[in-house]
Design a protein around this motif. Structure first.
Motif, PDB file in Angstrom:
ATOM      1  N   GLU A   6      37.396  37.141  35.829  1.00  0.00           N
ATOM      2  CA  GLU A   6      37.994  35.827  36.009  1.00  0.00           C
ATOM      3  C   GLU A   6      38.433  35.240  34.671  1.00  0.00           C
ATOM      4  O   GLU A   6      37.849  35.546  33.621  1.00  0.00           O
ATOM      5  CB  GLU A   6      36.997  34.849  36.662  1.00  0.00           C
ATOM      6  CG  GLU A   6      36.460  35.270  38.001  1.00  0.00           C
ATOM      7  CD  GLU A   6      35.129  35.979  37.886  1.00  0.00           C
ATOM      8  OE1 GLU A   6      34.343  35.946  38.860  1.00  0.00           O
ATOM      9  OE2 GLU A   6      34.847  36.565  36.817  1.00  0.00           O
ATOM     10  N   ARG A  19      44.519  26.517  37.180  1.00  0.00           N
ATOM     11  CA  ARG A  19      44.674  27.747  37.946  1.00  0.00           C
ATOM     12  C   ARG A  19      43.761  28.821  37.375  1.00  0.00           C
ATOM     13  O   ARG A  19      43.848  29.162  36.199  1.00  0.00           O
ATOM     14  CB  ARG A  19      46.112  28.255  37.947  1.00  0.00           C
ATOM     15  CG  ARG A  19      46.311  29.418  38.928  1.00  0.00           C
ATOM     16  CD  ARG A  19      47.735  29.902  39.007  1.00  0.00           C
ATOM     17  NE  ARG A  19      48.104  30.754  37.890  1.00  0.00           N
ATOM     18  CZ  ARG A  19      49.137  31.586  37.895  1.00  0.00           C
ATOM     19  NH1 ARG A  19      49.920  31.671  38.973  1.00  0.00           N
ATOM     20  NH2 ARG A  19      49.412  32.316  36.826  1.00  0.00           N
ATOM     21  N   SER A  21      42.402  32.775  37.490  1.00  0.00           N
ATOM     22  CA  SER A  21      42.902  34.113  37.801  1.00  0.00           C
ATOM     23  C   SER A  21      41.729  35.076  37.920  1.00  0.00           C
ATOM     24  O   SER A  21      40.699  34.899  37.266  1.00  0.00           O
ATOM     25  CB  SER A  21      43.855  34.604  36.703  1.00  0.00           C
ATOM     26  OG  SER A  21      44.971  33.758  36.587  1.00  0.00           O
ATOM     27  N   CYS A  22      41.926  36.094  38.730  1.00  0.00           N
ATOM     28  CA  CYS A  22      40.922  37.146  38.900  1.00  0.00           C
ATOM     29  C   CYS A  22      41.663  38.472  38.858  1.00  0.00           C
ATOM     30  O   CYS A  22      42.412  38.795  39.785  1.00  0.00           O
ATOM     31  CB  CYS A  22      40.181  36.969  40.212  1.00  0.00           C
ATOM     32  SG  CYS A  22      39.093  38.344  40.639  1.00  0.00           S
ATOM     33  N   ALA A  23      41.469  39.207  37.783  1.00  0.00           N
ATOM     34  CA  ALA A  23      42.121  40.498  37.614  1.00  0.00           C
ATOM     35  C   ALA A  23      41.182  41.603  38.079  1.00  0.00           C
ATOM     36  O   ALA A  23      40.013  41.638  37.692  1.00  0.00           O
ATOM     37  CB  ALA A  23      42.499  40.705  36.162  1.00  0.00           C
ATOM     38  N   ARG A  72      47.518  35.751  46.166  1.00  0.00           N
ATOM     39  CA  ARG A  72      47.291  37.041  45.533  1.00  0.00           C
ATOM     40  C   ARG A  72      48.620  37.684  45.204  1.00  0.00           C
ATOM     41  O   ARG A  72      49.629  37.460  45.877  1.00  0.00           O
ATOM     42  CB  ARG A  72      46.450  37.939  46.431  1.00  0.00           C
ATOM     43  CG  ARG A  72      47.112  38.349  47.734  1.00  0.00           C
ATOM     44  CD  ARG A  72      46.100  39.042  48.649  1.00  0.00           C
ATOM     45  NE  ARG A  72      45.576  40.255  48.038  1.00  0.00           N
ATOM     46  CZ  ARG A  72      44.441  40.847  48.430  1.00  0.00           C
ATOM     47  NH1 ARG A  72      43.729  40.321  49.417  1.00  0.00           N
ATOM     48  NH2 ARG A  72      44.040  41.955  47.851  1.00  0.00           N
ATOM     49  N   THR A  78      45.950  40.907  41.036  1.00  0.00           N
ATOM     50  CA  THR A  78      45.367  39.633  40.626  1.00  0.00           C
ATOM     51  C   THR A  78      45.335  38.652  41.793  1.00  0.00           C
ATOM     52  O   THR A  78      46.259  38.612  42.608  1.00  0.00           O
ATOM     53  CB  THR A  78      46.168  39.019  39.464  1.00  0.00           C
ATOM     54  OG1 THR A  78      46.176  39.945  38.372  1.00  0.00           O
ATOM     55  CG2 THR A  78      45.544  37.720  38.988  1.00  0.00           C
ATOM     56  N   TYR A  80      44.554  34.455  42.618  1.00  0.00           N
ATOM     57  CA  TYR A  80      44.582  33.159  41.942  1.00  0.00           C
ATOM     58  C   TYR A  80      43.928  32.076  42.788  1.00  0.00           C
ATOM     59  O   TYR A  80      43.882  32.161  44.015  1.00  0.00           O
ATOM     60  CB  TYR A  80      46.031  32.745  41.659  1.00  0.00           C
ATOM     61  CG  TYR A  80      46.822  33.745  40.875  1.00  0.00           C
ATOM     62  CD1 TYR A  80      47.656  34.663  41.515  1.00  0.00           C
ATOM     63  CD2 TYR A  80      46.730  33.799  39.486  1.00  0.00           C
ATOM     64  CE1 TYR A  80      48.385  35.592  40.807  1.00  0.00           C
ATOM     65  CE2 TYR A  80      47.458  34.731  38.760  1.00  0.00           C
ATOM     66  CZ  TYR A  80      48.286  35.627  39.430  1.00  0.00           C
ATOM     67  OH  TYR A  80      49.000  36.546  38.707  1.00  0.00           O
ATOM     68  N   CYS A  96      34.894  35.197  41.418  1.00  0.00           N
ATOM     69  CA  CYS A  96      35.792  35.971  42.272  1.00  0.00           C
ATOM     70  C   CYS A  96      34.971  37.082  42.937  1.00  0.00           C
ATOM     71  O   CYS A  96      34.051  37.625  42.306  1.00  0.00           O
ATOM     72  CB  CYS A  96      36.897  36.563  41.404  1.00  0.00           C
ATOM     73  SG  CYS A  96      38.083  37.594  42.267  1.00  0.00           S
TER      74      CYS A  96
END
Length: 129
Positions: A6, A19, A21-23, A72, A78, A80, A96
């Motif tokens: 995250e 915002r 993010s989760c990669a 997504r 990723t 979001y 996440c």
């Protein structure tokens, strides 16, 4: 399991937007249902939102409906979480989570911690009043 990272947390003022993010480490993120959870100080981890494999369906906790949006981008692997109108009570570590979709299930089956088996390390979001 898939590795999740995250980012995007920080200190914001009430009313601001943020915002997260989760990669994901996998190129097959399209196989996974993705979720966001949060844990405030002294409280249990709670469900925030989830999104299905294609991104066509989402579900939210009642207390965040209308303020948060989960999306997504499978091309970028990723997920979001867009958070608008932040409130001090939104202060928490946001996590996440991922789980390979199980045939016959719907998003209602992915709203508890135990429904997921891959987790990120979390990102801190602090909302000042």
């Amino acid at each position: 399991q898939v590795q999740l990272v995250e980012s995007g947390g920080g200190l914001v003022q009430a009313g601001d937007s943020l915002r997260l993010s989760c990669a994901a480490s996998t190129r097959t993120l399209g196989m996974y249902v993705m979720g966001w959870f949060r844990q405030a100080p002294g409280k249990a981890r709670e469900f925030v939102a989830a999104i299905n494999r294609s991104g066509s369906s989402t579900t939210y906790a009642e207390y965040v409906k209308g303020r948060l949006t989960i999306t997504r981008d499978s091309a970028k692997n990723t997920v979001y979480l867009q958070m608008n109108s932040k409130r001090p009570e939104d202060t928490a570590v946001y996590y996440c989570a991922a789980r390979i979709w199980v045939i016959g299930t719907s998003l209602s089956n992915y709203v508890k911690e135990a429904d997921y088996n891959s987790w990120g390390q979390g990102t801190q979001v602090t909302v000042s009043s």
